[in-house]
Design a protein around this motif. Structure first.
Motif, PDB file in Angstrom:
ATOM      1  N   ALA A  66       0.762  -1.260   0.155  1.00  0.00           N
ATOM      2  CA  ALA A  66       0.107  -0.020   0.045  1.00  0.00           C
ATOM      3  C   ALA A  66       0.807   1.299   0.185  1.00  0.00           C
ATOM      4  O   ALA A  66       1.991   1.407   0.491  1.00  0.00           O
ATOM      5  CB  ALA A  66      -0.799  -0.136   1.157  1.00  0.00           C
ATOM      6  N   GLU A  67       0.310   2.192  -0.623  1.00  0.00           N
ATOM      7  CA  GLU A  67       1.354   3.341  -0.873  1.00  0.00           C
ATOM      8  C   GLU A  67       1.180   4.231   0.749  1.00  0.00           C
ATOM      9  O   GLU A  67       0.155   4.357   1.288  1.00  0.00           O
ATOM     10  CB  GLU A  67       0.565   4.516  -1.827  1.00  0.00           C
ATOM     11  CG  GLU A  67       0.696   3.877  -3.131  1.00  0.00           C
ATOM     12  CD  GLU A  67       0.014   4.592  -4.253  1.00  0.00           C
ATOM     13  OE1 GLU A  67      -0.079   5.784  -4.029  1.00  0.00           O
ATOM     14  OE2 GLU A  67      -0.507   4.137  -5.359  1.00  0.00           O
ATOM     15  N   GLN A  69       1.039   7.158   1.344  1.00  0.00           N
ATOM     16  CA  GLN A  69      -0.098   8.359   1.277  1.00  0.00           C
ATOM     17  C   GLN A  69      -1.250   8.002   1.413  1.00  0.00           C
ATOM     18  O   GLN A  69      -1.943   8.467   2.215  1.00  0.00           O
ATOM     19  CB  GLN A  69       0.115   9.068  -0.178  1.00  0.00           C
ATOM     20  CG  GLN A  69      -0.701  10.340  -0.067  1.00  0.00           C
ATOM     21  CD  GLN A  69      -0.801  10.806  -1.596  1.00  0.00           C
ATOM     22  OE1 GLN A  69      -0.123  10.317  -2.671  1.00  0.00           O
ATOM     23  NE2 GLN A  69      -1.325  11.982  -1.796  1.00  0.00           N
ATOM     24  N   LYS A  70      -1.766   6.872   1.072  1.00  0.00           N
ATOM     25  CA  LYS A  70      -3.081   6.426   1.263  1.00  0.00           C
ATOM     26  C   LYS A  70      -3.177   5.675   2.768  1.00  0.00           C
ATOM     27  O   LYS A  70      -4.235   5.939   3.278  1.00  0.00           O
ATOM     28  CB  LYS A  70      -3.220   5.252   0.416  1.00  0.00           C
ATOM     29  CG  LYS A  70      -3.634   5.568  -1.111  1.00  0.00           C
ATOM     30  CD  LYS A  70      -3.815   4.229  -1.951  1.00  0.00           C
ATOM     31  CE  LYS A  70      -3.931   4.664  -3.422  1.00  0.00           C
ATOM     32  NZ  LYS A  70      -4.197   3.685  -4.282  1.00  0.00           N
ATOM     33  N   LYS A  73      -3.760   8.643   4.812  1.00  0.00           N
ATOM     34  CA  LYS A  73      -5.090   9.473   4.547  1.00  0.00           C
ATOM     35  C   LYS A  73      -5.893   8.761   5.598  1.00  0.00           C
ATOM     36  O   LYS A  73      -6.893   9.181   6.289  1.00  0.00           O
ATOM     37  CB  LYS A  73      -5.467   9.176   3.469  1.00  0.00           C
ATOM     38  CG  LYS A  73      -6.633   9.729   2.982  1.00  0.00           C
ATOM     39  CD  LYS A  73      -6.984   9.900   1.769  1.00  0.00           C
ATOM     40  CE  LYS A  73      -8.538  10.240   1.204  1.00  0.00           C
ATOM     41  NZ  LYS A  73      -9.020  10.132  -0.075  1.00  0.00           N
ATOM     42  N   VAL A  74      -5.911   7.335   5.348  1.00  0.00           N
ATOM     43  CA  VAL A  74      -6.851   6.521   6.210  1.00  0.00           C
ATOM     44  C   VAL A  74      -6.810   6.595   7.748  1.00  0.00           C
ATOM     45  O   VAL A  74      -7.687   6.738   8.537  1.00  0.00           O
ATOM     46  CB  VAL A  74      -6.722   4.938   5.703  1.00  0.00           C
ATOM     47  CG1 VAL A  74      -7.754   4.092   6.719  1.00  0.00           C
ATOM     48  CG2 VAL A  74      -7.367   4.996   4.227  1.00  0.00           C
TER      49      VAL A  74
END
Length: 81
Positions: A66-67, A69-70, A73-74
């Motif tokens: 998973a990136e 950044q993602k 964000k979560v």
């Protein structure tokens, strides 16, 4: 039916059994019943893990990283709860 298909079926069946054992554990009316379901759940989770590892080693169950950044964000989305 090839080996990959057989392993996918085993994995899906084992996941389904884990789900049933989890609900049996949660809904157990007595400690003896709870313990029986809990033991079965743990055995089933170990079996699921073994199947996954064998599939992964053969390249039949791939995952992607998973990136960051993602992930951030979560993480931030749920931090305020």
């Amino acid at each position: 039916m090839d080996d990959k298909c057989i392993m996918e079926n085993l994995l899906n069946t084992t996941k389904g059994a884990c789900d049933l054992y989890l609900h049996g554990t949660l809904e157990s009316p007595t400690m003896n019943v709870h313990q029986a379901f809990d033991n079965a759940l743990n055995d089933c989770l170990c079996m699921e893990s073994d199947i996954y590892k064998k599939m992964s080693a053969k390249g039949w169950y791939t995952t992607e990283q998973a990136e960051q950044q993602k992930i951030s964000k979560v993480k931030n989305q749920f931090a305020g709860m």
